[in-house]
Write an enzyme that holds these catalytic residues in place. Structure first.
Site, mmCIF file in Angstrom:
data_model
loop_
_atom_site.group_PDB
_atom_site.id
_atom_site.type_symbol
_atom_site.label_atom_id
_atom_site.label_comp_id
_atom_site.label_asym_id
_atom_site.label_seq_id
_atom_site.Cartn_x
_atom_site.Cartn_y
_atom_site.Cartn_z
ATOM 1 N N ASP A 80 0.773 -1.260 -0.138
ATOM 2 C CA ASP A 80 -0.052 -0.020 -0.133
ATOM 3 C C ASP A 80 0.734 1.260 0.148
ATOM 4 O OD1 ASP A 80 0.889 -0.529 2.681
ATOM 5 O OD2 ASP A 80 -1.073 -1.128 3.459
ATOM 6 N N ASN A 101 -7.660 -3.208 13.779
ATOM 7 C CA ASN A 101 -8.825 -3.655 13.507
ATOM 8 C C ASN A 101 -9.261 -4.685 12.648
ATOM 9 O OD1 ASN A 101 -7.857 -2.519 11.317
ATOM 10 N ND2 ASN A 101 -9.528 -0.739 11.021
ATOM 11 N N GLU A 130 -9.554 -2.358 4.920
ATOM 12 C CA GLU A 130 -10.270 -2.254 6.167
ATOM 13 C C GLU A 130 -11.540 -2.855 6.480
ATOM 14 O OE1 GLU A 130 -8.536 -0.622 8.155
ATOM 15 O OE2 GLU A 130 -8.002 1.648 7.667
#
Ligand code: PGA
Length: 243
Positions: free
Chosen positions: A67, A135, A142
């Site tokens: 990323d 998370n 995400e």
């Protein structure tokens, strides 16, 4: 999924390093999928130290990063392009033209995703290194991201922005968007090595390993990969029910 728990992160890093080294020695033209953030730093240091004291050769190794922040490129010390060059590429004998990362300054975001997908298709990843977000994200996929996506643009979670605040200067405007390799491409890697260290990862580790496979916890998809090794220190493994 093979889960290995070590007394401390240093021992886990030693194990990760031995896997990466074996990959490069056995296949000098390996394609390594690389990650950024705090987790892989010690692994990269070991690779660099080993490079200076052994005959290992990275000349033909190719790399594809997960990323990059949108708005940043190599000329920002906060970009992942800079991180990679500073921590690894400039310290090994890698050919910089063999290294790939999304262009955070690309004008046409869609075209950049298409370009990057072609890079991944042309260079199938032999070994993908992953960290784990608090998370449960892998790369910047995400919670809620479709498992079917390839490279795409993400709005970073508030929790990710908060967790990564420590890597940015106080006066720097932290990016809120990024390019990320998608889960579909990550899952095509021949082998995956995920590392997670510290108590802040314990909840995500438990959900990744012991709970259902769900897009709400992106890393849980790794339960379905044929050759995935999870390396944990005691703290990251502390909420697992089965040791
Ligand atoms: P960290 O981040 O290595 O900085 O803890 C991991 C991740 O977000 O993938």
């Amino acid at each position: 999924m093979k889960v290995l728990i070590f007394d401390n992160a240093t021992e886990a890093v030693n194990h990760a390093f031995s896997i990466v080294r074996e990959q490069v020695v056995n296949k000098p033209k390996s394609v390594l999928g690389l990650a950024t953030g705090g987790t892989p730093i010690k692994l990269y240091r070991k690779m660099v130290a080993d490079f200076h004291t052994s005959a290992i050769n990275y000349k033909m190794v190719r790399s594809i990063n997960l990323d990059e922040y949108i708005g940043l490129d190599y000329y920002s010390i906060y970009s992942y392009a800079y991180y990679m060059d500073y921590n690894l590429f400039s310290k090994l004998n890698m050919d910089i033209s063999n290294t790939h990362i999304q262009n955070g300054k690309a004008k046409d975001l869609k075209k950049e995703c298409i370009r990057y997908n072609k890079v991944i298709t042309d260079n199938p990843i032999d070994l993908q290194i992953l960290g784990l977000g608090q998370n449960g994200h892998i790369g910047f996929n995400e919670p809620g991201t479709s498992f079917d996506l390839e490279t795409h643009v993400v709005e970073l979670d508030e929790s990710t922005i908060e967790a990564n605040k420590k890597y940015f200067g106080k006066l720097v405007k932290q990016p809120t968007k990024a390019f990320t390799m998608g889960i579909k491409s990550i899952m095509k890697s021949k082998k995956i090595l995920l590392m997670a260290y510290g108590e802040s990862k314990a909840d995500a580790v438990k959900r990744m390993i012991e709970e259902e496979v769900t897009e709400d916890l992106p890393a849980s998809i790794l339960q379905k990969h044929d050759d995935c090794i999870i390396l944990l220190d005691k703290e990251a493994a502390s909420k697992l029910s089965k040791r």
